[in-house]
Design a protein around this motif. Structure first.
Motif, PDB file in Angstrom:
ATOM      1  N   ALA A  70       0.824  -1.213   0.000  1.00  0.00           N
ATOM      2  CA  ALA A  70       0.000   0.000   0.000  1.00  0.00           C
ATOM      3  C   ALA A  70       0.855   1.260   0.000  1.00  0.00           C
ATOM      4  N   VAL A  71       1.930   1.270   0.789  1.00  0.00           N
ATOM      5  CA  VAL A  71       2.819   2.436   0.842  1.00  0.00           C
ATOM      6  C   VAL A  71       3.436   2.690  -0.529  1.00  0.00           C
ATOM      7  N   GLU A  72       3.956   1.638  -1.155  1.00  0.00           N
ATOM      8  CA  GLU A  72       4.581   1.811  -2.471  1.00  0.00           C
ATOM      9  C   GLU A  72       3.580   2.365  -3.484  1.00  0.00           C
ATOM     10  N   ARG A  73       2.386   1.793  -3.492  1.00  0.00           N
ATOM     11  CA  ARG A  73       1.381   2.226  -4.475  1.00  0.00           C
ATOM     12  C   ARG A  73       0.855   3.632  -4.171  1.00  0.00           C
ATOM     13  N   ALA A  74       0.516   3.892  -2.906  1.00  0.00           N
ATOM     14  CA  ALA A  74      -0.066   5.185  -2.547  1.00  0.00           C
ATOM     15  C   ALA A  74       0.916   6.335  -2.727  1.00  0.00           C
ATOM     16  N   MET A  75       2.201   6.059  -2.498  1.00  0.00           N
ATOM     17  CA  MET A  75       3.202   7.112  -2.574  1.00  0.00           C
ATOM     18  C   MET A  75       3.909   7.130  -3.926  1.00  0.00           C
ATOM     19  N   ASP A  76       3.416   6.307  -4.869  1.00  0.00           N
ATOM     20  CA  ASP A  76       4.012   6.211  -6.198  1.00  0.00           C
ATOM     21  C   ASP A  76       5.519   5.980  -6.093  1.00  0.00           C
ATOM     22  N   ALA A  77       5.886   5.071  -5.204  1.00  0.00           N
ATOM     23  CA  ALA A  77       7.292   4.772  -4.935  1.00  0.00           C
ATOM     24  C   ALA A  77       7.764   3.606  -5.793  1.00  0.00           C
TER      25      ALA A  77
END
Length: 140
Positions: A70-77
């Motif tokens: 979720a962090v990777e996707r939400a933060m476009d990381a």
């Protein structure tokens, strides 16, 4: 001394919660390395990874895995840094995993401490032997 994370879990201290269930609670780190830096903590007060009961490891880390995605996707990381300190550098003595969004050239360089090498292959093997012996004792 009261536990900062237990107070957050109980709703007694403010946080920016992003996830919670019976196993874990995840909230934004109030001093993030980058926006989107999340702490995933055990709902029960467990101080270190080595204190986490074996049957709880899978359920807890499946939550860490889900939060990481979720962090990777939400933060476009492009990726993430996932880490937990165990006693040393553990600012709050409550098991927590940092999930930090990462991108190339974001300024975070490798680990936060100097890296070294083993003196030679013999020293590396000596350390490996010691670790295998302790693992055998723990399995024993």
């Amino acid at each position: 001394m009261p536990c900062t994370f237990c107070a957050i879990i109980a709703g007694e201290s403010p946080s920016h919660r992003v996830f919670e269930d019976a196993t874990a609670v995840a909230f934004l780190d109030e001093r993030p390395l980058f926006p989107g830096h999340v702490l995933v903590v055990t709902r029960d007060h467990i101080e270190t990874l080595t204190d986490l009961p074996g049957e709880a490891v899978g359920p807890f880390f499946s939550r860490v895995q889900r939060i990481t995605a979720a962090v990777e996707r939400a933060m476009d990381a492009a990726g993430s840094f996932v880490a937990a300190n165990n006693r040393i550098s553990q600012s709050v003595p409550h098991l927590h995993v940092h999930v930090v969004p990462r991108n190339r050239k974001d300024g975070l360089r490798g680990f936060f401490w100097p890296r070294t090498r083993y003196r030679d292959a013999a020293q590396a093997e000596e350390v490996a032997v010691r670790l295998r012996a302790v693992l055998a004792e723990l399995d024993g």
